[in-house]
Structures are given as C-alpha cells and as structure tokens.
Design a protein around this motif. Sequence first.
Motif, mmCIF file in Angstrom:
data_model
loop_
_atom_site.group_PDB
_atom_site.id
_atom_site.type_symbol
_atom_site.label_atom_id
_atom_site.label_comp_id
_atom_site.label_asym_id
_atom_site.label_seq_id
_atom_site.Cartn_x
_atom_site.Cartn_y
_atom_site.Cartn_z
ATOM 1 N N LEU A 4 -8.761 -3.752 23.141
ATOM 2 C CA LEU A 4 -9.348 -2.913 22.084
ATOM 3 C C LEU A 4 -8.910 -3.381 20.692
ATOM 4 C CD1 LEU A 4 -8.922 0.578 23.780
ATOM 5 C CD2 LEU A 4 -11.110 -0.359 22.995
ATOM 6 N N LYS A 5 -7.638 -3.787 20.568
ATOM 7 C CA LYS A 5 -7.162 -4.292 19.268
ATOM 8 C C LYS A 5 -7.951 -5.533 18.846
ATOM 9 C CE LYS A 5 -2.765 -4.493 18.052
ATOM 10 N NZ LYS A 5 -1.312 -4.722 18.075
ATOM 11 N N LYS A 57 -13.752 3.409 15.144
ATOM 12 C CA LYS A 57 -12.789 2.515 15.809
ATOM 13 C C LYS A 57 -11.425 3.215 15.890
ATOM 14 C CE LYS A 57 -14.986 -1.766 15.436
ATOM 15 N NZ LYS A 57 -16.264 -1.498 16.066
ATOM 16 N N LEU A 58 -10.620 2.775 16.855
ATOM 17 C CA LEU A 58 -9.252 3.303 16.962
ATOM 18 C C LEU A 58 -8.341 2.593 15.963
ATOM 19 C CD1 LEU A 58 -8.936 3.367 20.861
ATOM 20 C CD2 LEU A 58 -8.989 5.376 19.365
ATOM 21 N N ASP A 59 -7.327 3.317 15.485
ATOM 22 C CA ASP A 59 -6.284 2.707 14.644
ATOM 23 C C ASP A 59 -5.569 1.638 15.472
ATOM 24 O OD1 ASP A 59 -3.948 2.122 13.260
ATOM 25 O OD2 ASP A 59 -3.155 4.149 13.279
ATOM 26 N N GLY A 99 0.709 -6.746 22.083
ATOM 27 C CA GLY A 99 0.999 -8.033 21.445
ATOM 28 C C GLY A 99 -0.194 -8.561 20.667
ATOM 29 N N THR A 100 0.088 -9.500 19.781
ATOM 30 C CA THR A 100 -0.977 -10.227 19.092
ATOM 31 C C THR A 100 -0.871 -11.689 19.529
ATOM 32 O OG1 THR A 100 0.538 -10.413 17.231
ATOM 33 C CG2 THR A 100 -1.163 -8.748 17.051
ATOM 34 N N PRO A 101 -2.004 -12.417 19.552
ATOM 35 C CA PRO A 101 -1.974 -13.790 20.065
ATOM 36 C C PRO A 101 -0.988 -14.690 19.303
ATOM 37 C CG PRO A 101 -4.227 -13.000 19.912
ATOM 38 C CD PRO A 101 -3.375 -11.969 19.239
ATOM 39 N N HIS A 102 -0.277 -15.529 20.064
ATOM 40 C CA HIS A 102 0.673 -16.491 19.473
ATOM 41 C C HIS A 102 -0.039 -17.749 18.952
ATOM 42 C CE1 HIS A 102 4.142 -14.353 20.785
ATOM 43 N NE2 HIS A 102 4.214 -14.792 22.030
#
Length: 367
Positions: free
Chosen positions: A291-292, A349-351, A188-191
Amino acid sequence: MPRPTLYIAITNHGFGHAVPISSVANLVQKMCPDVLLIMVTTAPRWLLESYISGDFIHRPRAFDVGVIQSDSITMDKQATLEKLKEIRSKERSIIAGEVDFIKQNRVDLLLADIPPLAAKIAQAADIPCWMLNNFGWDFIYRPWGGEFVEIADWIGECFGQCDRLFRLPLHESMDAFPNVFDVGLTGGTPHYQPEEIKAKFGIYTDKEKTVLLTFGGLGLAQIPYQNISRFPDWQFITFDSNAPEFPNLINVRNKLDKNHTQFLKIRPVDFMPICGRIISKPGYSTFAEALKLEIPVVSLIREGFAESKLLLEGIQDYSYHQILPPTEFFDGDWEFIRRPLQPPRKSEKLDKNGSEAIAKAVVEYLH
C-alpha cells in the motif's frame, strides 16, 4: 550520561510482526544514533538486520506464541492453546527475569508488537510500555471459543496496562487499550533503485507482467508452481528456496546463495517497485508495504483468522486488487492472472508515515 535504551519486544509469530517494528527501530536509530536497541524476539537475526542498518543487541525470548502454524495459512489451535497455557503458568518467572534484565541495562522505554506480557513486564520494571499493531491477540483468540475465551480475557487485562497504543491502519477497535493514537502505514522502504534490481536479476519483462509471489516468513505448502509455465511471457519472482526451476521464475534466495553480493539483505519490498502485482495471503506487513508503494495486491482468502477480514477489506478499499478463494489458487489454472484488477473502492489514500510518527514519538520520549 547513560545511553538512551529502547527494549523492543516482538510477538513470536512468523515474520509479520518483526518487520513493522524493525522499520521503526531503524528510524529511531537514525534520528538518535546513540540509542541502544535491544531486540527481544525469536525472529532470526538476519531478518532484523535486513531492516535495521546499525547495531543492536538480539535477545532471543518469547513472551507469547501468536498462532502455531505449519505454513502461512494452516493453524494448529490445540498446540497454540497448550503453549498459551504454559506461558500463562510461567508468567511470574518470565516477568521477574525480564525485570532484572531491564534494570541491569537501564532501559528507558519498552516498545512492543504485540506480546501481551510486555505491558506487565514494563509495569513491574517501572518503565512505560508503548505498543503498535492493527489488532490484539484477544481479537484473534476470542472467536475460537472454549478455553480461548478465558485466555482472551487475560490478554485484554494485560493490554489494559499498556501506556500508549499506536494503532495502525486496517485495524480492529482494540478496546482493551486505554490510550490509542492512530498512525499511518509502517514498513520498510526499498534499499535499491528499480534499475539495479532489474539488471542484477536479469528482469526484462515490463512491469505489468512481473509478479512477486510472497507468502510471509512461513511460506505456503504446495504452491502449484507448474501453472507458471502457462504464462511464458510473464516473469515470476519468489523467495521460496524450495521452488522448482522454471525459465520464467526467479528464485531470489537460491540466486543469492550461489552469488553472495551486496544484495544479501534483499527483501520482498525491494522487488515491489518493479512488479505490476504481488500474490500473497492476508498479512499486515506485506499489505502495508504494498500500500505504501501503491503496488496492486492479489490475495488469497484466509478463514478462521479474524484479522484477515480487516486486511482484505482494506485492500479492497485502498488498492487495485483481486481476492481469490484458495481453491482458485491451489486447484485452478491461474487464469485469474489474465483478468483485470479491481480498482480501489475508496478514492482517498492512507497516511504512509506511520513508522516516522512512531519513531519521532519514541525519540522525543528518550530525550
């Protein structure tokens, strides 16, 4: 034209498998608003809703067991084996029941993370099965030996019928799968904006001294919270509703129970951007979200679960980190908090676009 229909089968184990695939489902829905999502999982609906913004059908079914655990680290291998044998003995009736459901609902594609039977269900229903994960359950069970070896062979045979695997970072080889596509990190990405979170929860410490304690859906028994009082100028955040009260510990769940707000669907990932580190146990979904967002990870070592070694290697390669022996966390005085974090061993960095890549492939197939 019938609606494009996506059947999503999720491993019956903690919350860590529901999170990556729900973030994919949410993107599929955004790219293809007329899609009908059928979420097939024993994970609670509130968890799915915290990642999927639109509507979906929740079908509570379990096609596998993962590992039976009393908390996020303590495993019961014997109970796990009994449950696996029971599922295997009911394989034909489980498949038959789902094939009927899939045909009635005109499902176009089965996406799974990562119940082995999903591949056999899809094949019997004559639709493709795509899977995503960084490990297969055969990889977890095989090192346990004994009767688990035969179970691992059966699982490998199931995985051999999967049409496409999206292999996530920090992975094992996953040799049982015939068609492997490597993708980036999911999650997820922060809301919310960091300022919103800080204002809502009264967080005034600087980022370096703000710590998120997050141990997956099952939590940990006996977290030694008393150590928090040794760091009065630090701010700790937990989602553990059983945590005791300390002036510098924010208990997110209890705060929300007392005060229902628009923050009801808040998740650990929503707090990560305001934190200087998270303290966790090895778990793909938590590590991938950290990590994202490039948030440092302090992780306990977890013995006897093959995936943990891969995850800890990955954290050491790609993140600022500390790796803790369990005794230092459970029995020590948490002096590790004052020690500097170790830098990542690798510079690349990771994708970060795994969720997007999988969702795009799904939508292209449905169209």
